[in-house]
Every structure is written in C-alpha cells, then in structure tokens.
Motif scaffolding. Structure first.
Motif, PDB file in Angstrom:
ATOM      1  N   PHE A 130       0.850  -1.180   0.000  1.00  0.00           N
ATOM      2  CA  PHE A 130       0.000   0.000   0.000  1.00  0.00           C
ATOM      3  C   PHE A 130       0.889   1.234   0.000  1.00  0.00           C
ATOM      4  O   PHE A 130       2.094   1.157   0.244  1.00  0.00           O
ATOM      5  CB  PHE A 130      -0.931   0.014   1.223  1.00  0.00           C
ATOM      6  N   SER A 187     -11.185   2.687   2.799  1.00  0.00           N
ATOM      7  CA  SER A 187      -9.946   2.684   2.028  1.00  0.00           C
ATOM      8  C   SER A 187      -9.840   1.378   1.238  1.00  0.00           C
ATOM      9  O   SER A 187     -10.484   0.384   1.572  1.00  0.00           O
ATOM     10  CB  SER A 187      -8.735   2.859   2.943  1.00  0.00           C
ATOM     11  N   GLN A 188      -9.023   1.398   0.194  1.00  0.00           N
ATOM     12  CA  GLN A 188      -8.945   0.264  -0.722  1.00  0.00           C
ATOM     13  C   GLN A 188      -7.507  -0.207  -0.883  1.00  0.00           C
ATOM     14  O   GLN A 188      -6.566   0.579  -0.727  1.00  0.00           O
ATOM     15  CB  GLN A 188      -9.527   0.654  -2.086  1.00  0.00           C
ATOM     16  N   PHE A 189      -7.344  -1.493  -1.209  1.00  0.00           N
ATOM     17  CA  PHE A 189      -6.030  -2.069  -1.481  1.00  0.00           C
ATOM     18  C   PHE A 189      -6.207  -3.221  -2.451  1.00  0.00           C
ATOM     19  O   PHE A 189      -7.322  -3.725  -2.666  1.00  0.00           O
ATOM     20  CB  PHE A 189      -5.369  -2.549  -0.182  1.00  0.00           C
ATOM     21  N   LEU A 190      -5.103  -3.629  -3.063  1.00  0.00           N
ATOM     22  CA  LEU A 190      -5.121  -4.736  -4.015  1.00  0.00           C
ATOM     23  C   LEU A 190      -4.484  -5.964  -3.391  1.00  0.00           C
ATOM     24  O   LEU A 190      -3.480  -5.861  -2.690  1.00  0.00           O
ATOM     25  CB  LEU A 190      -4.360  -4.364  -5.304  1.00  0.00           C
ATOM     26  N   CYS A 195      -9.435  -5.975  -6.129  1.00  0.00           N
ATOM     27  CA  CYS A 195      -9.468  -4.795  -5.272  1.00  0.00           C
ATOM     28  C   CYS A 195     -10.383  -5.083  -4.085  1.00  0.00           C
ATOM     29  O   CYS A 195     -11.434  -5.721  -4.237  1.00  0.00           O
ATOM     30  CB  CYS A 195      -9.974  -3.583  -6.054  1.00  0.00           C
ATOM     31  N   GLN A 197     -12.139  -3.331  -0.411  1.00  0.00           N
ATOM     32  CA  GLN A 197     -12.469  -2.129   0.351  1.00  0.00           C
ATOM     33  C   GLN A 197     -12.630  -2.489   1.827  1.00  0.00           C
ATOM     34  O   GLN A 197     -13.337  -3.439   2.181  1.00  0.00           O
ATOM     35  CB  GLN A 197     -13.757  -1.495  -0.163  1.00  0.00           C
ATOM     36  N   ILE A 219     -11.844  -2.670  -9.460  1.00  0.00           N
ATOM     37  CA  ILE A 219     -10.506  -2.206  -9.813  1.00  0.00           C
ATOM     38  C   ILE A 219     -10.607  -1.027 -10.777  1.00  0.00           C
ATOM     39  O   ILE A 219     -11.409  -1.035 -11.704  1.00  0.00           O
ATOM     40  CB  ILE A 219      -9.684  -3.343 -10.451  1.00  0.00           C
ATOM     41  N   ASP A 224      -4.787   1.910 -10.924  1.00  0.00           N
ATOM     42  CA  ASP A 224      -4.277   0.822 -10.083  1.00  0.00           C
ATOM     43  C   ASP A 224      -3.217   0.015 -10.831  1.00  0.00           C
ATOM     44  O   ASP A 224      -3.409  -0.354 -12.001  1.00  0.00           O
ATOM     45  CB  ASP A 224      -5.412  -0.112  -9.653  1.00  0.00           C
ATOM     46  N   GLU A 229       0.256  -5.042  -7.652  1.00  0.00           N
ATOM     47  CA  GLU A 229      -0.772  -5.026  -6.610  1.00  0.00           C
ATOM     48  C   GLU A 229      -0.626  -3.825  -5.673  1.00  0.00           C
ATOM     49  O   GLU A 229      -0.537  -3.963  -4.451  1.00  0.00           O
ATOM     50  CB  GLU A 229      -0.759  -6.337  -5.813  1.00  0.00           C
ATOM     51  N   LYS A 231      -2.566  -0.193  -4.987  1.00  0.00           N
ATOM     52  CA  LYS A 231      -3.687   0.703  -5.245  1.00  0.00           C
ATOM     53  C   LYS A 231      -3.156   2.078  -5.618  1.00  0.00           C
ATOM     54  O   LYS A 231      -2.280   2.631  -4.936  1.00  0.00           O
ATOM     55  CB  LYS A 231      -4.584   0.791  -4.002  1.00  0.00           C
ATOM     56  N   ASN A 232      -3.689   2.657  -6.698  1.00  0.00           N
ATOM     57  CA  ASN A 232      -3.218   3.938  -7.232  1.00  0.00           C
ATOM     58  C   ASN A 232      -1.731   3.906  -7.575  1.00  0.00           C
ATOM     59  O   ASN A 232      -1.046   4.927  -7.535  1.00  0.00           O
ATOM     60  CB  ASN A 232      -3.499   5.089  -6.251  1.00  0.00           C
TER      61      ASN A 232
END
Length: 321
Positions: A130, A187-190, A195, A197, A219, A224, A229, A231-232
């Motif tokens: 992240f 918040s989001q992550f891969l 993806c 949340q 996604i 992304d 992997e 996010k952003n």
C-alpha cells in the motif's frame, strides 16, 4: 558463622525468592530452558517485522523457542509460541520459523504465564502493499483468511444479469502508524488480483494487532497497478517544487479553502508574485492565510522577506475533485 535462619533465607533466595510463587516461577523457567534444548518442539525463531514498523529486519538474532500445535484449518493455521521474555517478542510482531521458512504473527498473549512469554500465533502467507501518506510503497506481513462465500451475488433486471462483488477477507496485521492510516474504513487495497475495500477495521480488541474485514470492490484500471498489486500505483505523486523553503505550510491546496503559512522569523512582509487570483487574509509579520479564489487549478509563488532574509514557496492549487 551463618545461623540456620540465614542459611534458609539464602537457600530460598537462590531458588527464586522468599515467596513460594517466586520459587515456582523460577522452577518453571528452569524447566522451560531445559525443554528448549531437548524438546521435539524446540525451534529456531528470528524476529522479522516488529509491530512498530512496515519493513523487514535482516540482522535480528536467531533464538530458541517452543512452538506447539493449536488449531489447523484449511484457511488458517494457529499455534502456541513459548519464548524467553529477554528476547522481547511482543503481540503484533512477525517472526520467521527458521526450520520451515514460514512467517508467523503473534496476535494474543497468555498473561497468566509468568515464567516466559506465551502467545497464540497465526501463519502469515502473504504481504500486502500500500502507499503511505507520502506516496511511498510499503509492505506489511498479514495473516489472511480467504473468502468464505459460496454463492454469486447478482442483480437481474430486464433479462440482464450483473454480478456484484461479494467476496470478503479477514486480515490480521501489525498495528502501527502506517497500517492504521492506510486501512481506514472505505480505504482500498489490491490483493490476489482483486481490489478490496475496508469495511470494519478493529484496532481496539487486540494489543498491537490490527484486524481488518474487507469486501471485494472494483478495480480502477487507469490508476491501479494490477501487476505489482498497488492501489493507485499508476498515479504519479506530485513533487514539492520548493522543498528547501523555510516557509511552513501545505504545498498542495484546494480552491476556495484557506491555508495557513508560517514565516521563519519575525518582522517580515508577505507578498504574492504575479497578478493571480490569490487573497491574503489574517496577515501579520509571521503568519498569513492564503485563499485561491477561482475554482480552477493553478500555481503561484508566496514570498516573505524581512530585509535580511528572503524566502519563497511555490504553492500548487489542485482540482477540487
């Protein structure tokens, strides 16, 4: 010459102390040390990620510990760790079981054990990437329980069927400043090519451990970085154009929102270079509030001087959305 009372006191102190409880603790500790040497469940352990940080150690010593079975399921593996207090293993720490090349998170401590540290551990098979608040990509070890859903959730209307992402994850990870800020609600992550949340972060229930419940999300392929992997991960982070300035305040601001700036010394004057839609309010010799009056983005230079010292700061006005 030592009398019998003094001799008895010396013997008690040698065996742990005057109190019977202290002698029992010392006796159990000595048994524990012998068990470390000869037990079938004795292992070598190495601290990898203390709960206070998000990077791996490469120089921590290898120490002896006991790992005994607890619960082994298809989606998680729990065991019991017993280790000397002097090695400073704590809840939230991640260590490596050297003999098996596996990684484990300490997430519960048995406080009734006084002779040595005893805690419940869960295997960490994955790392999560992240971005921190500065835009740097960091990683943390995590114990992840995979989706338990067995059905597809979908919406059907006018003979058109659309599947809704409904998978979920339960995650345990070290609790520190970076993970607490990164894994807030919404918040989001891969992870694992999807993806996710954050729905319900829990930083209260367990000491030094952050529990995160996350749900599958959409996604954004424009921003992304799916391969790494992150996010952003495809978003280019803005660079401060005047990083050496002594004027304190945000470099990146929004339209119509007042921002406060502080000068490095007293008896100075503020000025905005060029004719731009910038308003200076609440001005004194050391502080000023700046407002960009248009709804469009832009850039301007804020100047402060006191005759002996001149400082400038380039301020970037970002889009409001």
């Amino acid at each position: 010459m030592m009398n019998s009372l003094e001799l008895m006191r010396k013997r008690l102190e040698f065996n742990g102390g005057i109190r019977q409880e202290d002698r029992m603790i010392k006796g159990k500790y000595e048994t524990f040390l012998r068990t470390l040497q000869f037990s079938y469940q004795g292992v070598n352990a190495q601290l990898i990620q203390p709960h206070t940080q998000c990077f791996d150690l490469d120089d921590s010593p290898i120490v002896r510990a006991l790992i005994t079975p607890d619960k082994t399921k298809q989606d998680y593996d729990d065991k019991i760790l017993s280790i000397d207090y002097r090695h400073n293993f704590n809840p939230g720490d991640v260590f490596k079981w050297v003999g098996t090349d596996s990684y484990w998170l300490i997430y519960l401590q048995t406080l009734t054990e006084d002779a040595y540290f005893r805690g419940t551990i869960r295997r960490c098979r994955y790392k999560i990437k992240f971005k921190d608040e500065n835009g740097n990509v960091v990683t943390t070890w995590a114990a992840i329980r995979g989706p338990v859903e067995t059905q597809i959730e979908s919406i059907q209307k006018n003979q058109v069927r659309v599947d809704r992402p409904n998978l979920s994850l339960n995650i345990l990870m070290p609790l520190n400043e970076k993970t607490l800020k990164a894994f807030k609600r919404y918040s989001q992550f891969l992870f694992a090519g999807k993806c996710w949340q954050v729905q319900a972060p829990d930083s209260i229930s367990m000491k030094n451990v952050l529990e995160v419940n996350a749900e599958e999300y959409y996604i954004d392929r424009d921003t992304d970085n799916i391969d790494d992997e992150v996010k952003n991960g495809l978003v280019i982070e803005p660079v401060d154009p005047t990083p050496q300035t002594l004027i304190k305040g945000n470099t990146f601001i929004k339209p119509k929102i007042a921002e406060r700036y502080e000068a490095p010394a007293a008896n100075g004057r503020w000025k905005v270079l060029d004719n731009l839609p910038v308003c200076l309010t609440s001005v004194d010799d050391t502080t000023v509030e700046v407002v960009w009056n248009k709804m469009t983005s832009g850039q301007f230079v804020l100047q402060w001087s006191n005759g002996l010292q001149l400082e400038t700061k380039t301020i970037v006005v970002e889009s409001l959305y």
